[in-house]
Design an enzyme around this catalytic site. Structure first.
Site, PDB file in Angstrom:
ATOM      1  N   HIS A 260       7.133  27.533 -13.259  1.00 49.64           N
ATOM      2  CA  HIS A 260       8.580  27.734 -13.170  1.00 49.64           C
ATOM      3  C   HIS A 260       8.871  29.232 -13.067  1.00 49.64           C
ATOM      4  CE1 HIS A 260       9.225  23.518 -14.163  1.00 49.64           C
ATOM      5  NE2 HIS A 260       8.267  23.659 -15.069  1.00 49.64           N
ATOM      6  N   LEU A 332      14.902  26.325 -26.087  1.00 46.78           N
ATOM      7  CA  LEU A 332      15.509  27.515 -26.691  1.00 46.78           C
ATOM      8  C   LEU A 332      14.612  28.741 -26.543  1.00 46.78           C
ATOM      9  CD1 LEU A 332      17.006  25.984 -29.967  1.00 46.78           C
ATOM     10  CD2 LEU A 332      18.204  26.543 -27.838  1.00 46.78           C
ATOM     11  N   TYR A 334      13.453  29.842 -23.940  1.00 43.71           N
ATOM     12  CA  TYR A 334      13.827  30.564 -22.717  1.00 43.71           C
ATOM     13  C   TYR A 334      14.838  31.670 -23.010  1.00 43.71           C
ATOM     14  CZ  TYR A 334      11.524  27.329 -19.463  1.00 43.71           C
ATOM     15  OH  TYR A 334      10.605  26.602 -18.759  1.00 43.71           O
ATOM     16  N   HIS A 527       7.785  16.249 -11.828  1.00 39.83           N
ATOM     17  CA  HIS A 527       7.153  16.092 -13.130  1.00 39.83           C
ATOM     18  C   HIS A 527       7.090  14.598 -13.434  1.00 39.83           C
ATOM     19  CE1 HIS A 527       7.746  20.333 -13.495  1.00 39.83           C
ATOM     20  NE2 HIS A 527       7.475  20.388 -14.789  1.00 39.83           N
ATOM     21  N   HIS A 549       1.635  17.277 -14.347  1.00 43.62           N
ATOM     22  CA  HIS A 549       1.227  16.725 -15.657  1.00 43.62           C
ATOM     23  C   HIS A 549       0.441  15.437 -15.466  1.00 43.62           C
ATOM     24  CE1 HIS A 549       3.211  19.814 -17.916  1.00 43.62           C
ATOM     25  NE2 HIS A 549       4.374  19.555 -17.342  1.00 43.62           N
ATOM     26  N   PRO A 606       4.108  30.573 -18.072  1.00 44.99           N
ATOM     27  CA  PRO A 606       3.337  31.678 -18.668  1.00 44.99           C
ATOM     28  C   PRO A 606       4.100  32.423 -19.765  1.00 44.99           C
ATOM     29  CG  PRO A 606       3.066  31.684 -16.296  1.00 44.99           C
ATOM     30  CD  PRO A 606       4.126  30.661 -16.604  1.00 44.99           C
ATOM     31  N   GLN A 608       5.877  31.250 -22.072  1.00 46.28           N
ATOM     32  CA  GLN A 608       5.770  30.531 -23.346  1.00 46.28           C
ATOM     33  C   GLN A 608       4.332  30.281 -23.797  1.00 46.28           C
ATOM     34  OE1 GLN A 608       8.211  29.508 -21.087  1.00 46.28           O
ATOM     35  NE2 GLN A 608       9.856  30.293 -22.341  1.00 46.28           N
TER      36      GLN A 608
END
Length: 770
Positions: A260, A332, A334, A527, A549, A606, A608
């Site tokens: 993303h 959150l 983000y 997804h 996924h 990346p 997170q």
């Protein structure tokens, strides 16, 4: 096990064993001599005293039996792998051959009811999936440069086409006259109700006991085959890689197929950028909040923070143990420092500064990718569907900031947030309005590129669409009534399958329209299977080209086997799953890889989950260390990522070799991929063996199932040969045993007639199931 063409002993050994058995019997008869004429043995000395004609008859009988055995053994080893080993001496390695696969466990007629649902499921995917008619010609030269001009000023003119939204799906008309007559030239053939009936049938297949058992066993067998292959050939694979000059894992092409864009930088990179802007541009007006405009310094003053106070811990964007199974808390993350205003300033394309800071961050990411040279990414940008102008705003951000990199392509992600917009002041009252905002500008720019010139330029770089949100949310399921989007005015969010169908249906008509106008087309890569119900994976199997996924496939063996047979791409992110839904040690990635599913590694977010400047290399490094991947393994995964990606044909040809679209070793250039031909041959032969097994059983079906998918994948020599029905196969077994007994009785009678009281007993072991 069959060690290539150089060693043909596996075919000869049963015959040799038969001859040795007969020789041993002759020797035993010699030792017995003249002791007891009543004893049941094969007396070689007495047979040697018979007349020459009897000896000739006996020799001829034994010769016929041996030839019959040799023919049976040839049929026994007549498999795809055996055929490839004999016909391909250049790729010689230790192969695995399983004779009479499944026929020893059950008769073929008993397998028909288990195989039929699988073939019907594959045909369902064929029914829905969009396949473009246009293909790059084979003579297009490979190139590492983009095949189009990113920000071209040459905008095509309009066409006479008309379009309108009918029951949530756009229809295309050639001109105004046909538009008035409702004579559509491009429209979707399947309706929502039909899709749900097909999906229901597919999900019944996934819960059908015999089918689940068959798929589970076949998947376990595939995994065992891979493990045996590695035990026998890992040294040869490494030796092949060592012979390749220059190439190694670091300089083979790798694509981050699922990342993303707003979280594509690591936390240290974002922190350094925020500090730099706070020191260099403190007086720049960046946001309108609380009825006033605020500068960057004023924003941080309101948060009681200075540049010196900021740290990675203060930023607090990294996922931790508190985000596990808490997608709300993960979202959150983000927000830098837990503040949505900082996210709006630094991580949004539509804000007071027109996404200036995010564009600068993006260019820094481009610079890193160019420096690494062999790493590439497919960044996802969001289109929410709240307003019609979203596409123009996003396209202007791309074009005005000249955001283009040879290492990057874009995907559009559509968040499933209708219920949020419905309750807010976004102006979305029905699901139909959401679809209009998402797809209306795309059909307009396809008909008349000059109506949205920047959008036309931007769409050249777009390769696909994604659907994102928390899959674990509870959903309202359909049973009998399937409301169309114009009637969906409820405050509740439609289920995942509803979103996916209308994304698929509109992309299907849009792709046909764009193909007719000689424009690039888009794939659907949502997804799916990260959490939630299994029908998410069922819908994705029917409608999408690849998915992100897919970890829930570990719970549904039927769908997992179908994903393997169709080689649907899975962009998996183990580090992301480790922080959200599934710990690293339980991740099915190594099992999927061993079984031959088309898997690749990706980073997801990346910001997170990763710490280094090269998050994709971080994914490969951790996976290699934890799961003990070999150099051939990680190079194969990297090759899969390129094949799954949306980069253009000339570029893929440059990265993988000009024949990459071919199957088997022909499509692999080890000088570019660093994947040994041994591995490619093993994967291809194993897949073909599975398809051939399905074909042998499905031919006995009385339903008249369409076998085109199987026949298009199998070698011609195996299609031209007649496959015996189970009854015929069983009768052949009985006939062979009876024939052997008659030959022995005949020889005994001849010996008794010519030699008086002599008794001859020959023992033959008839291989079962031949």
């Amino acid at each position: 096990m069959f060690p290539g063409r150089k060693n043909t002993t596996p075919m000869q050994s049963p015959v040799v064993a038969l001859r040795m058995s007969m020789s041993a019997q002759h020797d035993e008869a010699d030792e017995l001599g003249m002791e007891d004429e009543e004893e049941e043995s094969f007396d070689l000395e007495r047979s040697m005293e018979e007349p020459n004609k009897n000896l000739a008859k006996s020799t001829l009988t034994l010769k016929n039996l041996v030839q019959s055995e040799e023919a049976k053994i040839h049929d026994l080893l007549h498999t795809i792998t055996y055929s490839r080993a004999r016909s391909d001496p250049e790729n010689s390695f230790r192969r695995l051959i399983i004779t009479n696969d499944l026929e020893e466990q059950a008769k073929l007629e008993l397998l028909v009811e288990e195989i039929e649902p699988l073939i019907e499921a594959i045909n369902l995917r064929k029914k829905y999936l969009y396949t473009p008619k246009y293909h790059w010609p084979r003579n297009v030269p490979p190139s590492d440069k983009c095949p189009y001009t990113p920000f071209t000023k040459d905008i095509p003119g309009p066409s006479e086409h008309q379009f309108k939204l009918v029951d949530g799906v756009y229809r295309i008309y050639d001109n105004q006259e046909k538009f008035e007559k409702e004579d559509a030239s491009i429209m979707i053939k399947t309706q929502l109700s039909e899709f749900y009936r097909d999906l229901s049938n597919l999900m019944k297949c996934t819960s059908f006991g015999p089918c689940k058992t068959l798929c589970f066993r076949r998947l376990r067998l595939l995994e065992a085959k891979y493990n045996l292959h590695m035990l026998l050939n890992d040294g040869e694979e490494l030796a092949c890689q060592k012979l390749v000059p220059h190439r190694d894992f670091y300089n083979v092409r790798k694509v981050d197929t699922h990342v993303h864009h707003s979280s594509s930088m690591n936390q240290k990179h974002l922190l350094r950028f925020i500090k730099h802007k706070l020191n260099q541009c403190p007086d720049e007006v960046v946001i309108f909040r609380d009825d006033k405009y605020l500068t960057l310094s004023q924003v941080f003053e309101s948060l009681n923070l200075t540049a010196y106070d900021l740290s990675v811990d203060t930023l607090d964007v990294h996922a931790d143990k508190n985000t596990f199974h808490r997608f709300d808390k993960f979202n959150l993350k983000y927000n830098p420092c837990g503040q949505s205003r900082l996210r709006e300033i630094f991580l949004k394309t539509d804000n007071l500064v027109q996404g200036k800071y995010l564009a600068e961050l993006t260019k820094e990411l481009f610079s890193d990718l160019k420096f690494s040279k062999y790493q590439h990414a497919e960044y996802r940008l969001s289109i929410y569907g709240r307003k019609f102008a979203e596409w123009d705003i996003l396209a202007a951000w791309i074009v005005d900031n000249e955001l283009y990199c040879d290492n990057v392509r874009w995907l559009i992600q559509v968040p499933r947030l209708y219920d949020v917009y419905r309750e807010s002041d976004a102006g979305v009252n029905t699901f139909n309005e959401l679809l209009t905002n998402i797809f209306g500008p795309l059909f307009e720019v396809t008909r008349n590129p000059s109506s949205h010139p920047k959008l036309y330029q931007f769409l050249q770089q777009v390769v696909g669409f994604d659907s994102v949100d928390d899959e674990s949310k509870p959903e309202r399921k359909f049973h009998e009534k399937y409301p169309t989007p114009d009637k969906w005015s409820s405050k509740y969010n439609p289920p995942y399958t509803y979103y996916i169908y209308y994304l698929y249906a509109n992309l299907h008509t849009l792709n046909q329209f764009r193909e007719e106008k000689n424009m690039n087309t888009f794939t659907l890569r949502p997804h799916s299977g990260e959490a939630g119900d299994f029908d998410h994976l069922g819908a994705a199997f029917m409608l999408s080209h690849n998915i992100s996924h897919g970890i829930n496939l570990r719970k549904v063996p039927v769908l997992q086997y179908l994903f393997y047979l169709c080689q649907i791409g899975l962009a998996m992110s183990p580090l992301s799953n480790n922080s959200l839904f599934l710990t690293y040690d339980k991740n099915p990635f190594p099992i999927f890889f061993a079984r031959g599913l088309n898997v690749s590694l990706s980073t997801d977010d990346p910001l997170q989950f990763h710490y280094t400047k090269e998050p994709l290399m971080e994914e490969y490094s951790i996976a290699t260390q934890v799961w003990h991947f070999t150099p051939a393994d990680i190079c194969e995964i990297a090759r899969n990522s390129v094949l799954q990606s949306g980069f253009e044909h000339p570029i893929k040809s440059w990265w993988l070799g000009p024949d990459y679209l071919s199957t088997g070793a022909i499509g692999n250039d080890i000088r570019k991929t660093n994947v040994p031909n041994i591995r490619i041959c093993f994967r291809q032969e194993t897949l073909i063996e599975e398809l051939y097994m399905l074909y042998k059983v499905a031919r006995n079906s009385k339903k008249g199932i369409d076998l085109h998918f199987l026949t298009s994948q199998l070698p011609a020599e195996f299609l031209s040969s007649v496959t015996p029905t189970p009854e015929r196969k069983l009768s052949q077994n009985i006939h062979f045993e009876q024939k052997a007994k008659k030959e022995i009785e005949k020889k005994e009678n001849e010996a008794n007639n010519d030699g008086g009281s002599n008794s001859h007993n020959a023992t033959l072991t008839v291989p079962q199931g031949q």
